[in-house]
Scaffold this motif. Structure first.
Motif, PDB file in Angstrom:
ATOM      1  N   ALA A 181      -5.058   8.319  -7.165  1.00 50.48           N
ATOM      2  CA  ALA A 181      -4.709   6.883  -7.207  1.00 50.48           C
ATOM      3  C   ALA A 181      -3.706   6.390  -7.632  1.00 50.48           C
ATOM      4  O   ALA A 181      -3.125   5.147  -7.219  1.00 50.48           O
ATOM      5  CB  ALA A 181      -6.068   6.165  -7.791  1.00 50.48           C
TER       6      ALA A 181
ATOM      7  N   LYS B 201      -3.238   9.827   2.030  1.00 51.32           N
ATOM      8  CA  LYS B 201      -4.120   9.737   0.654  1.00 51.32           C
ATOM      9  C   LYS B 201      -5.680   9.451   0.942  1.00 51.32           C
ATOM     10  O   LYS B 201      -6.518   9.871   0.175  1.00 51.32           O
ATOM     11  CB  LYS B 201      -3.571   8.278   0.002  1.00 51.32           C
ATOM     12  N   LYS B 202      -5.802   8.748   2.046  1.00 50.66           N
ATOM     13  CA  LYS B 202      -7.281   8.644   2.546  1.00 50.66           C
ATOM     14  C   LYS B 202      -7.743  10.173   2.815  1.00 50.66           C
ATOM     15  O   LYS B 202      -9.178  10.152   2.236  1.00 50.66           O
ATOM     16  CB  LYS B 202      -7.327   7.855   3.625  1.00 50.66           C
TER      17      LYS B 202
ATOM     18  N   GLU C 163      -8.662  11.809  -0.585  1.00 49.56           N
ATOM     19  CA  GLU C 163      -9.845  11.071  -1.279  1.00 49.56           C
ATOM     20  C   GLU C 163     -11.197  11.834  -0.653  1.00 49.56           C
ATOM     21  O   GLU C 163     -12.054  12.027  -1.358  1.00 49.56           O
ATOM     22  CB  GLU C 163      -9.911   9.528  -0.842  1.00 49.56           C
TER      23      GLU C 163
ATOM     24  N   GLN D 157       4.901   4.560   5.123  1.00 51.06           N
ATOM     25  CA  GLN D 157       3.929   3.796   4.144  1.00 51.06           C
ATOM     26  C   GLN D 157       2.705   4.174   4.930  1.00 51.06           C
ATOM     27  O   GLN D 157       1.548   4.607   4.231  1.00 51.06           O
ATOM     28  CB  GLN D 157       4.025   2.571   4.053  1.00 51.06           C
ATOM     29  N   SER D 158       2.458   3.850   6.268  1.00 56.50           N
ATOM     30  CA  SER D 158       1.305   3.997   7.086  1.00 56.50           C
ATOM     31  C   SER D 158       0.664   5.668   6.959  1.00 56.50           C
ATOM     32  O   SER D 158      -0.321   5.787   6.804  1.00 56.50           O
ATOM     33  CB  SER D 158       1.506   3.657   8.167  1.00 56.50           C
ATOM     34  N   GLU D 159       1.671   6.481   7.039  1.00 56.26           N
ATOM     35  CA  GLU D 159       1.292   7.971   6.919  1.00 56.26           C
ATOM     36  C   GLU D 159       0.991   8.159   5.582  1.00 56.26           C
ATOM     37  O   GLU D 159       0.023   9.155   5.309  1.00 56.26           O
ATOM     38  CB  GLU D 159       2.383   8.856   7.520  1.00 56.26           C
ATOM     39  N   PHE D 160       1.522   7.750   4.622  1.00 56.86           N
ATOM     40  CA  PHE D 160       1.067   8.070   3.151  1.00 56.86           C
ATOM     41  C   PHE D 160      -0.306   7.368   2.711  1.00 56.86           C
ATOM     42  O   PHE D 160      -0.994   8.211   2.472  1.00 56.86           O
ATOM     43  CB  PHE D 160       1.997   7.339   2.150  1.00 56.86           C
ATOM     44  N   ASP D 161      -0.527   6.415   3.370  1.00 59.48           N
ATOM     45  CA  ASP D 161      -1.804   5.878   3.170  1.00 59.48           C
ATOM     46  C   ASP D 161      -2.922   6.837   4.038  1.00 59.48           C
ATOM     47  O   ASP D 161      -4.175   6.829   3.419  1.00 59.48           O
ATOM     48  CB  ASP D 161      -2.011   4.169   3.826  1.00 59.48           C
ATOM     49  N   ARG D 162      -2.601   7.053   5.067  1.00 57.85           N
ATOM     50  CA  ARG D 162      -3.659   7.996   5.617  1.00 57.85           C
ATOM     51  C   ARG D 162      -3.872   9.333   5.085  1.00 57.85           C
ATOM     52  O   ARG D 162      -4.918   9.742   4.913  1.00 57.85           O
ATOM     53  CB  ARG D 162      -2.941   8.285   7.026  1.00 57.85           C
TER      54      ARG D 162
ATOM     55  N   THR E 255       2.281   6.874  -6.092  1.00 52.05           N
ATOM     56  CA  THR E 255       2.721   5.951  -4.993  1.00 52.05           C
ATOM     57  C   THR E 255       3.757   6.569  -4.056  1.00 52.05           C
ATOM     58  O   THR E 255       4.135   7.939  -4.439  1.00 52.05           O
ATOM     59  CB  THR E 255       3.685   4.726  -6.082  1.00 52.05           C
ATOM     60  N   ILE E 256       4.091   5.979  -3.044  1.00 47.10           N
ATOM     61  CA  ILE E 256       5.207   6.367  -2.131  1.00 47.10           C
ATOM     62  C   ILE E 256       6.502   6.665  -2.805  1.00 47.10           C
ATOM     63  O   ILE E 256       7.150   7.606  -2.359  1.00 47.10           O
ATOM     64  CB  ILE E 256       5.340   5.476  -0.991  1.00 47.10           C
TER      65      ILE E 256
END
Length: 692
Positions: free
Chosen positions: A194, A152-153, A156, A145-150, A197-198
């Protein structure tokens, strides 16, 4: 001695009576059949086709695992497969990203992946260790999840940059226009990113990554026996579902010429692309003739017709090119070039004229021979790379080409005639061209004559239809008043004046980060009433950008150009935007401003206020519900260049009775900075040296 004299005399005799008649073109020799060593091809028990191209010149070997799945329609979650590919190398079930990166680095190897393949290259002695890593990445991704968020950022930031890149905007419009409702025409935008999702990423992986229909291409210092053993050892036990297959067709060809416009406010140049989809698969009988025709028209050569006309003759541009892209998932034609605003319509006229000319008359012998020679040379050079041979073998299998397709390529190329070139031009250059223009809306009236029905379609930077901006229901002054009352939390001019009088100093501390910069950056922003301001940006104790303005004078410094005093023009511009909230004084400062209307972005309405201080033009977007500023697009013109930057404002919080955005994102070209406000202090101490 007599022998020497005889030879000299013979040479002289030959020089006089045996000269070549250069007025007669020599008869070309027959094109050779290229002797390309066939790659070894075999299958694993689980359906993976293995292609081996041996090359023992260097002790290196590479492995490329390519999936056989067709692209999928992603709809409102366009970009899912792209994110999945970016996440593949972000850690596995038994290796974290840090461990994975360290192992690859220690071998001096290369590891890469995308939404349909994994690639690994290393020294021969590290081959088994490398295959263990490659297998782990392909078969056991963890998708943390942490890599997914990174990731995604990062995307963006990339999307923000794309919104100011006219070439990216043109490319998005091309794909959306040529391939509507097809995977080729799907473009990731802010809304679709946006929505991903994962779980969407994990489900996409399961559909795409399966051994059924996959190909493992091995190139380098390895023999067949070892290749078979290692392929079976590391990939033979892989199990997976049925491979996804679907043919979405060849795109949508319009009945008449269409003009598609993408607005780039303040642009001094227009990016023009004339494009359309073509019905062609790799290896089609017309493909070589089509490539020859494209080479003559604008396929990269400085002597191509588009370049000679639009650059050399008309001086409209530095470069104008064309290309035919033939892929298994969709094929298309496109031009590319940037042109001054005042010649946008003239440039379109000349591009269409060259398309018409190559469709109406024969190319010259010189053009034909030059194009074929260049293509033959490029083909011959490509054979020096062992990866080329393996790619040829993969293409023959995937595209069902004749076994001798590449061996006979030069022979078929040499056989292309002027009749063939004219035939493919007439076949493909029919009515139904998509004329895409990215530029300033001032040029719109000049574009109408090129559209068959006179109605210009407008798209946003990601190729989505743009709704016409609604007429504003308030004036510019009313909009500014609403914004000021909201951020200062006041209800009257008297209340505002009283509150602002109490503000002596404001010091902001902001932490900045960027995908391009591996260290944390600190920014200090100081305001001293009534109109002084200073800023410095530093990292690891080093200041690399700063500025100050005290209402009378000012200076700017950066590490590239050093320190410079503000010019009179710059000071005059600053004078029009003074204050903690510059909008308070717009009416009296000389700032030019007007309300353009209401623009809908991702389902929300924003008032658009355009300002001009003489140095730059800005477009401020205010949320129609909250009155808060959402973003600012600033455009500075320097000679023939335009510097565009965008600042996004988010996470407004109250500090000392005022609302401030605590998250900022700035993009300029491909550069992106994200900022988080760490502190805002009122009426405290500040570093007075910042104003020196």
């Amino acid at each position: 001695m007599k022998k020497l004299i005889t030879l000299v005399a013979l040479c002289a005799f030959t020089g006089v009576y045996g000269q070549i008649d250069r007025s007669v073109r020599p008869i070309a020799a027959a094109a050779p059949i290229i002797n390309i060593k066939n790659s070894e091809v075999f299958k694993l028990s689980n359906g993976i086709t293995v292609i081996l191209s041996e090359n023992h010149k260097l002790p290196r070997v590479s492995f490329s695992l390519t999936m056989g799945a067709s692209p999928m329609i992603e709809g409102s979650k366009a970009g899912t497969n792209k994110l999945m590919g970016q996440l593949l190398t972000s850690g596995t079930i038994k290796r974290s990203k840090d461990v994975l990166d360290k192992e690859v680095d220690n071998m001096g190897a290369s590891l890469d992946a995308d939404g349909g393949s994994v690639y690994f290259s290393c020294l021969t002695k590290h081959m088994e260790t490398g295959l263990d890593i490659m297998q782990d990445v392909a078969m056991n991704p963890a998708f943390p999840q942490s890599e997914f968020d990174r990731i995604k950022k990062q995307n963006e930031s990339g999307l923000l940059a794309a919104k100011s890149d006219p070439n990216a905007m043109a490319s998005n419009a091309e794909m959306k226009t040529d391939f509507p409702n097809q995977p080729m025409g799907e473009v990731m935008d802010e809304a679709s990113l946006a929505a991903i999702t994962i779980d969407d990423v994990k489900n996409n992986y399961k559909k795409v990554f399966t051994p059924n229909g996959a190909y493992l291409v091995i190139v380098g210092d390895i023999d067949k026996e070892n290749a078979m053993k290692l392929a079976e050892k590391y990939f033979g036990a892989w199990k997976g579902g049925t491979v996804y297959k679907e043919d979405f067709g060849s795109g949508l060809k319009a009945n008449g010429n269409r003009v598609i416009f993408v607005n780039k406010p303040g642009a001094v140049q227009s990016v023009i692309s004339v494009t359309f989809p073509i019905e062609m698969k790799p290896g089609a009988s017309d493909q070589i003739a089509l490539n020859v025709m494209n080479s003559i028209l604008g396929g990269g050569s400085f002597g191509a017709r588009l370049m000679q006309n639009l650059r050399e003759d008309k001086a409209y541009t530095y470069g104008c090119y064309s290309s035919f892209e033939v892929t298994r998932n969709g094929s298309w034609f496109g031009t590319s070039g940037s042109f001054r605003n005042d010649v946008t319509d003239s440039a379109i006229t000349q591009i269409l004229s060259e398309i018409s000319r190559i469709s109406d008359s024969y190319v010259t012998n010189d053009e034909l021979n030059l194009a074929k020679s260049a293509m033959a040379g490029g083909f011959a050079r490509s054979l020096e790379k062992p990866q080329t041979i393996a790619r040829f073998a993969l293409n023959i299998i995937r595209e069902n080409l004749p076994a001798d397709y590449y061996q006979t390529y030069l022979k078929r190329l040499e056989a292309i005639s002027k009749d063939d070139v004219l035939m493919v031009a007439q076949k493909f250059f029919k009515n139904g061209l998509n004329i895409i223009v990215v530029g300033n809306e001032d040029i719109l009236p000049k574009l109408k004559p090129f559209d068959s029905d006179g109605i210009i379609e407008k798209l946003d930077p990601f190729g989505n239809p743009v709704k016409e901006m609604k007429k504003a229901d308030i004036t510019a002054d009313q909009l500014i008043e609403r914004y000021i009352n909201t951020v200062t939390q006041t209800t009257s001019a008297k209340d505002l004046a009283s509150k602002m009088k109490k503000v002596k100093t404001v010091v902001k501390k902001i932490e900045l980060s960027s995908p391009q910069i591996p260290v944390t950056i600190s920014m200090t922003d100081v305001f001293v009433a009534p109109n002084k301001e200073a800023m410095k940006i530093e990292a690891q104790g080093m200041v690399f950008q700063s500025s100050f303005y005290d209402g009378v004078k000012g200076s700017e410094m950066n590490m590239q150009s050093g320190k410079k005093a503000m010019t009179a023009e710059k000071l005059a511009a600053k004078k029009k935007g003074e204050g903690l909230f510059p909008e308070i004084a717009y009416k009296t400062s000389g700032m030019k401003y007007e309300i353009k209307g209401i623009e809908t972005i991702n389902g929300k309405d924003y008032y658009v206020l355009v300002t001009n201080n003489g140095e730059k033009e800005s477009f401020d977007y205010f949320d129609a519900v909250t009155n808060l500023k959402f973003k600012t697009i600033s455009i500075v013109k320097q000679d023939d260049d335009v510097i565009e930057s965008t600042i996004m404002f988010d996470d407004y919080k109250a500090v000392n009775g005022f609302l401030f955005a605590h998250k900022l994102t700035q993009t300029a070209g491909e550069q992106s900075l994200s900022g988080v406000v760490k502190s805002i202090e009122f009426n405290g101490e500040y570093d007075k040296k910042m104003f020196e």
